[in-house]
Scaffold this motif. Sequence first.
Motif, PDB file in Angstrom:
ATOM      1  N   VAL A 121      -5.189   6.340  10.189  1.00 31.00           N
ATOM      2  CA  VAL A 121      -4.194   7.302  10.665  1.00 31.00           C
ATOM      3  C   VAL A 121      -2.885   6.580  10.995  1.00 31.00           C
ATOM      4  N   VAL A 122      -3.002   5.461  11.703  1.00 28.97           N
ATOM      5  CA  VAL A 122      -1.816   4.679  12.058  1.00 28.97           C
ATOM      6  C   VAL A 122      -1.098   4.198  10.800  1.00 28.97           C
ATOM      7  N   PHE A 123      -1.863   3.724   9.829  1.00 35.07           N
ATOM      8  CA  PHE A 123      -1.303   3.193   8.588  1.00 35.07           C
ATOM      9  C   PHE A 123      -0.533   4.292   7.845  1.00 35.07           C
ATOM     10  N   HIS A 124      -1.154   5.454   7.688  1.00 37.26           N
ATOM     11  CA  HIS A 124      -0.492   6.557   6.976  1.00 37.26           C
ATOM     12  C   HIS A 124       0.753   7.024   7.724  1.00 37.26           C
ATOM     13  N   ALA A 125       0.677   7.062   9.054  1.00 37.29           N
ATOM     14  CA  ALA A 125       1.843   7.487   9.827  1.00 37.29           C
ATOM     15  C   ALA A 125       2.984   6.486   9.681  1.00 37.29           C
ATOM     16  N   ARG A 126       2.641   5.207   9.613  1.00 41.77           N
ATOM     17  CA  ARG A 126       3.678   4.185   9.423  1.00 41.77           C
ATOM     18  C   ARG A 126       4.313   4.307   8.037  1.00 41.77           C
ATOM     19  N   LEU A 127       3.501   4.555   7.032  1.00 38.39           N
ATOM     20  CA  LEU A 127       4.030   4.781   5.688  1.00 38.39           C
ATOM     21  C   LEU A 127       4.938   6.009   5.659  1.00 38.39           C
ATOM     22  N   ALA A 128       4.555   7.042   6.400  1.00 39.05           N
ATOM     23  CA  ALA A 128       5.322   8.283   6.395  1.00 39.05           C
ATOM     24  C   ALA A 128       6.713   8.091   6.990  1.00 39.05           C
ATOM     25  N   GLN A 129       6.864   7.117   7.869  1.00 41.71           N
ATOM     26  CA  GLN A 129       8.185   6.849   8.453  1.00 41.71           C
ATOM     27  C   GLN A 129       9.187   6.393   7.395  1.00 41.71           C
ATOM     28  N   GLU A 130       8.671   5.865   6.294  1.00 45.75           N
ATOM     29  CA  GLU A 130       9.546   5.291   5.274  1.00 45.75           C
ATOM     30  C   GLU A 130       9.990   6.310   4.226  1.00 45.75           C
ATOM     31  N   HIS A 131       9.498   7.534   4.324  1.00 46.95           N
ATOM     32  CA  HIS A 131       9.862   8.539   3.326  1.00 46.95           C
ATOM     33  C   HIS A 131      11.355   8.862   3.435  1.00 46.95           C
ATOM     34  N   PRO A 132      12.061   8.936   2.320  1.00 42.33           N
ATOM     35  CA  PRO A 132      13.519   9.101   2.375  1.00 42.33           C
ATOM     36  C   PRO A 132      13.996  10.470   2.849  1.00 42.33           C
ATOM     37  N   SER A 133      13.182  11.501   2.664  1.00 38.60           N
ATOM     38  CA  SER A 133      13.671  12.836   2.998  1.00 38.60           C
ATOM     39  C   SER A 133      12.758  13.632   3.932  1.00 38.60           C
ATOM     40  N   ASP A 134      11.514  13.217   4.099  1.00 34.90           N
ATOM     41  CA  ASP A 134      10.572  13.978   4.921  1.00 34.90           C
ATOM     42  C   ASP A 134       9.746  13.021   5.771  1.00 34.90           C
ATOM     43  N   ALA A 135      10.431  12.212   6.575  1.00 37.74           N
ATOM     44  CA  ALA A 135       9.765  11.194   7.380  1.00 37.74           C
ATOM     45  C   ALA A 135       9.129  11.807   8.631  1.00 37.74           C
ATOM     46  N   PHE A 136       8.001  11.238   9.048  1.00 34.31           N
ATOM     47  CA  PHE A 136       7.413  11.562  10.344  1.00 34.31           C
ATOM     48  C   PHE A 136       6.663  10.328  10.827  1.00 34.31           C
ATOM     49  N   ASP A 137       6.314  10.322  12.126  1.00 35.62           N
ATOM     50  CA  ASP A 137       5.636   9.155  12.673  1.00 35.62           C
ATOM     51  C   ASP A 137       4.381   9.573  13.430  1.00 35.62           C
ATOM     52  N   LEU A 138       3.742   8.613  14.089  1.00 34.84           N
ATOM     53  CA  LEU A 138       2.475   8.877  14.773  1.00 34.84           C
ATOM     54  C   LEU A 138       2.660   9.883  15.909  1.00 34.84           C
ATOM     55  N   ASP A 139       3.786   9.827  16.605  1.00 32.99           N
ATOM     56  CA  ASP A 139       4.046  10.807  17.663  1.00 32.99           C
ATOM     57  C   ASP A 139       4.113  12.215  17.096  1.00 32.99           C
TER      58      ASP A 139
ATOM     59  N   GLN B 180       0.812  -1.211   0.000  1.00 31.97           N
ATOM     60  CA  GLN B 180       0.000   0.000   0.000  1.00 31.97           C
ATOM     61  C   GLN B 180       0.850   1.269   0.000  1.00 31.97           C
ATOM     62  N   THR B 181       0.248   2.329  -0.533  1.00 35.41           N
ATOM     63  CA  THR B 181       0.855   3.666  -0.545  1.00 35.41           C
ATOM     64  C   THR B 181      -0.163   4.649   0.028  1.00 35.41           C
ATOM     65  N   HIS B 182       0.283   5.884   0.289  1.00 36.58           N
ATOM     66  CA  HIS B 182      -0.670   6.906   0.732  1.00 36.58           C
ATOM     67  C   HIS B 182      -1.812   7.040  -0.271  1.00 36.58           C
ATOM     68  N   GLU B 183      -1.457   7.020  -1.549  1.00 37.26           N
ATOM     69  CA  GLU B 183      -2.468   7.203  -2.599  1.00 37.26           C
ATOM     70  C   GLU B 183      -3.461   6.041  -2.641  1.00 37.26           C
TER      71      GLU B 183
END
Length: 239
Positions: free
Chosen positions: A55-73, A16-19
């Motif tokens: 929300v959890v799923f998208h935050a987990r995906l966001a952790q994998e971004h190479p340059s602009d990562a963020f997490d649930l916290d 899965q992806t954000h899209e």
Amino acid sequence: MDLLRSPGGCPWDAAQTHESLVPFALEEAHEVAEAIELGDRAGMREELGDLLLQVVFHARLAQEHPSDAFDLDDVARGVAAKLVRRHPHVFDADGSLLGEDAGAEGGPTAEPESADVVHARWDRIKKVEKQRTSVLDGIPLAQGALARGQKVLSRARRGGLMIEVDAVARQHDAATPAGLDDSALDDSALDDRALDDRGFGARLLLLAAEAELAGVDAEAALRSALRTLEDAVRASEAG
């Protein structure tokens, strides 16, 4: 979710992806709304969990971004900071309650304000934060047209803009068609009414404006009416 996205986890979750998750987030939000409108407490609890999962799923995906990562916290900290910024009638800039040092009980010390005043201030603060140039900036284009129309009217009203909705509707459709009666909606009933998309659009805009002035959620009201229609269809099918 870490395990599901990791090697040896779930192939579907890993793909899965954000899209790809956007339709699921929209579906879950609608299911939350339906459970609330039906008064289904167990369903609401379940659907809120499903929405939280998005929300959890998208935050987990966001952790994998190479340059602009963020997490649930990061997401939680961001929304907490936003609530402080946009409620200056409740919080000091450091997040403490207004008047907390003034007395044992603390809490806001100013006179209570109306919900409309608070909402208008929220919009003004948001406009500055996001450097918006219009009260309409930020209204999602993908939102349903009826709900979006009411949102536009609400934003304009809270922004102190006097919009003559009747004049806008007339501009959109100079000759608004005659109203429909309560007869059955079949082809023969519509043949002589010259009802085109512009005429319908003008009438729907006026209904959205009427709902806004009455404090009615037009989208929720339409969903409720549709449920009544669906019940009638199912009853007819059952014979």
